[in-house]
Design an enzyme around this catalytic site. Structure first.
Site, PDB file in Angstrom:
ATOM      1  N   HIS A   1      67.052 -25.714  87.663  1.00 50.83           N
ATOM      2  CA  HIS A   1      68.455 -26.023  87.985  1.00 50.83           C
ATOM      3  C   HIS A   1      68.579 -27.033  89.138  1.00 50.83           C
ATOM      4  CE1 HIS A   1      69.950 -23.105  85.225  1.00 50.83           C
ATOM      5  NE2 HIS A   1      69.494 -22.064  85.891  1.00 50.83           N
TER       6      HIS A   1
ATOM      7  N   ASP B   1      64.165 -21.251  78.875  1.00 55.79           N
ATOM      8  CA  ASP B   1      64.936 -20.324  79.694  1.00 55.79           C
ATOM      9  C   ASP B   1      66.280 -20.035  79.020  1.00 55.79           C
ATOM     10  OD1 ASP B   1      64.821 -19.487  82.896  1.00 55.79           O
ATOM     11  OD2 ASP B   1      66.873 -19.725  82.178  1.00 55.79           O
TER      12      ASP B   1
ATOM     13  N   HIS C   1      69.036 -20.090  80.442  1.00 55.40           N
ATOM     14  CA  HIS C   1      70.009 -21.011  81.043  1.00 55.40           C
ATOM     15  C   HIS C   1      69.589 -22.461  80.816  1.00 55.40           C
ATOM     16  CE1 HIS C   1      70.015 -17.292  83.574  1.00 55.40           C
ATOM     17  NE2 HIS C   1      71.327 -17.409  83.411  1.00 55.40           N
TER      18      HIS C   1
ATOM     19  N   ASP D   1      64.006 -14.950  80.637  1.00 55.81           N
ATOM     20  CA  ASP D   1      65.254 -14.190  80.699  1.00 55.81           C
ATOM     21  C   ASP D   1      66.028 -14.211  79.392  1.00 55.81           C
ATOM     22  OD1 ASP D   1      65.583 -16.880  81.181  1.00 55.81           O
ATOM     23  OD2 ASP D   1      66.718 -16.644  83.030  1.00 55.81           O
TER      24      ASP D   1
END
Length: 312
Positions: free
Chosen positions: A130, A167, A169, A248
């Site tokens: 990120h 991931d 995200h 995740d």
């Protein structure tokens, strides 16, 4: 097949509060599971060196680096943490942990290119995908995979590197850093709509973004990888592959709402390895991103490493 496992004790000393899901216990859970699964001794364990600031500066602005370096509380400060945003904070060890995390990715890159090892997994924190050029966010300070990929291009002279991000995200920071870069292809899937609420627009030509709805399971992911990722990767013919390995998306992880299992992560790893074998001399460096249910994380990393190390 020689698979290296890079980590460092400094990566366990960074923490953002006892309540925080991105905790030091994540690395300990992985190490415990590797021992329980009897594969720890089959890996080449290596201490992560520290990166230099010049390594970070290849992908991050001077202000972004300064913000982390200068705001870590001293060990004798009355404040335990310095908040960067609502869920990202610094403690007195964060700067050292960041240098170790980036240093692991760079050292693994050099070792793989020099054929000391065939591939590597970096069990490091803070995670990175990120972190954009200018901003740290979403538990991430500096973008470890981006730093290593840029090192492979600028320092080691590779012309084509691929980044695979699985991931839950979207890796918005990695996309920000490499958008329109002809040397880099990034392929990813991610739950959407979901934090960081990006990746669903018209992507740059070197980005293969595949948003998927909540409650998507392994069959959906396998289909999109087969139909969208693999043709793009094979057309690009990368000389090296980096993995932003977030776990995740596991069905037991409350951080997201996707439904993957250890078998799905193993399958994903096999697909990437097949591309690497055909075009990249088998060269893969994988770096830990998300994964917050400790049991699911540890089992998933173990499944990932079993495939990387050809132990299945």
């Amino acid at each position: 097949m020689t698979t290296a496992y890079y980590t460092h004790a400094d990566c366990k000393r960074h923490e953002m509060g006892s309540w925080h899901p991105e905790s030091p216990e994540r690395l300990q859970a992985i190490e415990d599971q590797l021992i329980a699964s009897r594969i720890s001794t089959l890996l080449d364990h290596r201490d992560a060196p520290s990166a230099e600031e010049s390594d970070l500066a290849r992908v991050h602005t001077a202000d972004a680096i300064y913000r982390i370096r200068e705001n870590c509380p001293s060990e004798h400060s009355e404040y335990d943490h310095f908040p960067l945003d609502a869920d990202t904070a610094l403690n007195s060890y964060t700067w050292r942990a960041c240098l170790r995390a980036a240093g692991a990715a760079i050292a693994a890159t050099d070792a793989v290119i020099d054929a000391e090892i065939e591939n590597a997994f970096c069990a490091v924190r803070p995670p990175g995908h990120h972190a954009s050029r200018k901003e740290s966010m979403g538990f991430c300070m500096f973008n470890n995979v981006a730093i290593a990929a840029r090192h492979a291009i600028d320092v080691r002279g590779l012309q084509r590197v691929a980044i695979v991000d699985f991931d839950v995200h979207h890796g918005n920071g990695t996309e920000d850093i490499f958008r329109d870069d002809p040397h880099v292809l990034m392929v990813s899937f991610f739950q959407h709509p979901f934090y960081p609420y990006s990746g669903d627009g018209e992507p740059a030509s070197n980005m293969v973004n595949v948003p998927v709805p909540a409650h998507s399971y392994g069959d959906v992911i396998r289909t999109l990888v087969t139909e969208k990722w693999l043709p793009a990767l094979r057309a690009f013919q990368p000389e090296m592959i980096f993995i932003s390995a977030g776990f995740d998306a596991h069905r037991e992880d409350d951080m997201g709402q996707l439904g993957l299992t250890e078998a799905d992560f193993a399958w994903l790893t096999r697909q990437v390895m097949a591309v690497a074998k055909d075009y990249s001399k088998g060269r893969i460096v994988s770096c830990l991103e998300g994964g917050y249910n400790l049991s699911a994380l540890a089992r998933s990393v173990t499944a990932h490493l079993k495939v990387l190390a050809d132990l299945e």
